[in-house]
Design an enzyme around this catalytic site. Sequence first.
Site, PDB file in Angstrom:
ATOM      1  N   SER A  15     -23.442  55.607   5.059  1.00  0.00           N
ATOM      2  CA  SER A  15     -22.579  55.271   3.933  1.00  0.00           C
ATOM      3  C   SER A  15     -23.433  54.574   2.881  1.00  0.00           C
ATOM      4  O   SER A  15     -24.475  53.992   3.200  1.00  0.00           O
ATOM      5  CB  SER A  15     -21.454  54.331   4.387  1.00  0.00           C
ATOM      6  OG  SER A  15     -20.783  53.766   3.277  1.00  0.00           O
TER       7      SER A  15
ATOM      8  N   ASN B 106     -14.331  59.992  23.975  1.00  0.00           N
ATOM      9  CA  ASN B 106     -14.603  58.648  23.460  1.00  0.00           C
ATOM     10  C   ASN B 106     -16.118  58.469  23.423  1.00  0.00           C
ATOM     11  O   ASN B 106     -16.771  58.527  24.464  1.00  0.00           O
ATOM     12  CB  ASN B 106     -13.945  57.611  24.380  1.00  0.00           C
ATOM     13  CG  ASN B 106     -14.169  56.179  23.902  1.00  0.00           C
ATOM     14  OD1 ASN B 106     -14.952  55.930  22.991  1.00  0.00           O
ATOM     15  ND2 ASN B 106     -13.474  55.251  24.531  1.00  0.00           N
TER      16      ASN B 106
ATOM     17  N   ILE C 174     -14.719  58.608  -0.944  1.00  0.00           N
ATOM     18  CA  ILE C 174     -14.242  59.935  -0.587  1.00  0.00           C
ATOM     19  C   ILE C 174     -12.733  59.888  -0.302  1.00  0.00           C
ATOM     20  O   ILE C 174     -12.234  58.935   0.307  1.00  0.00           O
ATOM     21  CB  ILE C 174     -14.960  60.479   0.667  1.00  0.00           C
ATOM     22  CG1 ILE C 174     -16.490  60.363   0.500  1.00  0.00           C
ATOM     23  CG2 ILE C 174     -14.547  61.918   0.949  1.00  0.00           C
ATOM     24  CD1 ILE C 174     -17.065  61.175  -0.633  1.00  0.00           C
TER      25      ILE C 174
ATOM     26  N   LYS D 158     -23.946  51.080   9.519  1.00  0.00           N
ATOM     27  CA  LYS D 158     -24.371  52.196   8.675  1.00  0.00           C
ATOM     28  C   LYS D 158     -25.830  52.046   8.234  1.00  0.00           C
ATOM     29  O   LYS D 158     -26.525  53.049   8.017  1.00  0.00           O
ATOM     30  CB  LYS D 158     -23.446  52.331   7.462  1.00  0.00           C
ATOM     31  CG  LYS D 158     -22.014  52.706   7.837  1.00  0.00           C
ATOM     32  CD  LYS D 158     -21.955  53.962   8.698  1.00  0.00           C
ATOM     33  CE  LYS D 158     -20.549  54.393   9.061  1.00  0.00           C
ATOM     34  NZ  LYS D 158     -20.505  55.618   9.868  1.00  0.00           N
TER      35      LYS D 158
ATOM     36  N   TYR E 297     -19.429  46.863   9.298  1.00  0.00           N
ATOM     37  CA  TYR E 297     -19.587  48.257   8.914  1.00  0.00           C
ATOM     38  C   TYR E 297     -20.959  48.505   8.293  1.00  0.00           C
ATOM     39  O   TYR E 297     -21.643  49.480   8.628  1.00  0.00           O
ATOM     40  CB  TYR E 297     -18.477  48.625   7.931  1.00  0.00           C
ATOM     41  CG  TYR E 297     -18.391  50.095   7.588  1.00  0.00           C
ATOM     42  CD1 TYR E 297     -17.850  51.001   8.490  1.00  0.00           C
ATOM     43  CD2 TYR E 297     -18.812  50.567   6.348  1.00  0.00           C
ATOM     44  CE1 TYR E 297     -17.747  52.342   8.178  1.00  0.00           C
ATOM     45  CE2 TYR E 297     -18.708  51.909   6.028  1.00  0.00           C
ATOM     46  CZ  TYR E 297     -18.169  52.800   6.943  1.00  0.00           C
ATOM     47  OH  TYR E 297     -18.070  54.131   6.632  1.00  0.00           O
TER      48      TYR E 297
ATOM     49  N   ASN F  21     -20.141  61.731  13.497  1.00  0.00           N
ATOM     50  CA  ASN F  21     -19.231  61.374  12.410  1.00  0.00           C
ATOM     51  C   ASN F  21     -18.205  60.316  12.808  1.00  0.00           C
ATOM     52  O   ASN F  21     -17.649  59.646  11.945  1.00  0.00           O
ATOM     53  CB  ASN F  21     -18.510  62.630  11.916  1.00  0.00           C
ATOM     54  CG  ASN F  21     -17.417  62.320  10.928  1.00  0.00           C
ATOM     55  OD1 ASN F  21     -17.677  61.977   9.781  1.00  0.00           O
ATOM     56  ND2 ASN F  21     -16.165  62.413  11.372  1.00  0.00           N
TER      57      ASN F  21
END
Length: 244
Positions: A137, A58, A185, A154, A150, A85
């Site tokens: 991203s 984790n 993707i 990023k 998010y 990642n």
Amino acid sequence: MLKDKVCVVTGGAQGIGRCIVETFAKNDAKMVFACDMNAAAMADLESDYSNVRAVELNVCDRQAIENFIAKIKQEFSNIDVLVNNAGITRDNLLDKMSEDDWDMVLDVNLKGVFNMTQAIAPVMIEAGIGSIITMSSVVGTDGNIGQSNYAATKGGVIAMTKGWAKEFSRKGAQVRANCIAPGFIETPMTVDLPEKVLDYMKNKTPLKRMGKPEDIAKGALFLASDNASFITGQTLKIDGGLVI
């Protein structure tokens, strides 16, 4: 391309992370540690590749990370490549986003990257060489509706990476830090999307298709290799021309 290199890849159980693990293993990495909370999903990686080890980890557990890195150092003494990642999404419009969803995404996607890099960068700096690759991203560079949390993470990892590129090399160590910013993707996260949504994504992309995990893995392989030895502090967009 990765001969004699010891690599750590978080979020290695599926999608882009799994593809990176397999790509590194096929390109002669000495050892690839595939890290994920879903250990069961990585069992076949060890049976398929003699140079892959699955590790239940984790990225929010700092003590577990410390113990993991200590074991690698004891066996291999060095870590050559880190791929940050691991990541999650909890999308919603700003006025509907809960504090829990905000906190959870920042904890995994931003603090998790910080945790792993803080633990591994000193090992690389001591050795005088290394490559740190973090998944950002196009949402982190250009934003997106319903992804405040998010996008913040990023964009945040890009900013951290630029700082790290300067910090890690300031005493002469060849420790590089770069980001990859994927576009749309094909992954387990997108496979169940409605056809009209997938068509929209494809039509919005100049190359008129969604990317494959292999497209991202090849970029990671390049940045991890000595072929990218003079590249640091950069964000490589692999998005089919989505953001130009």
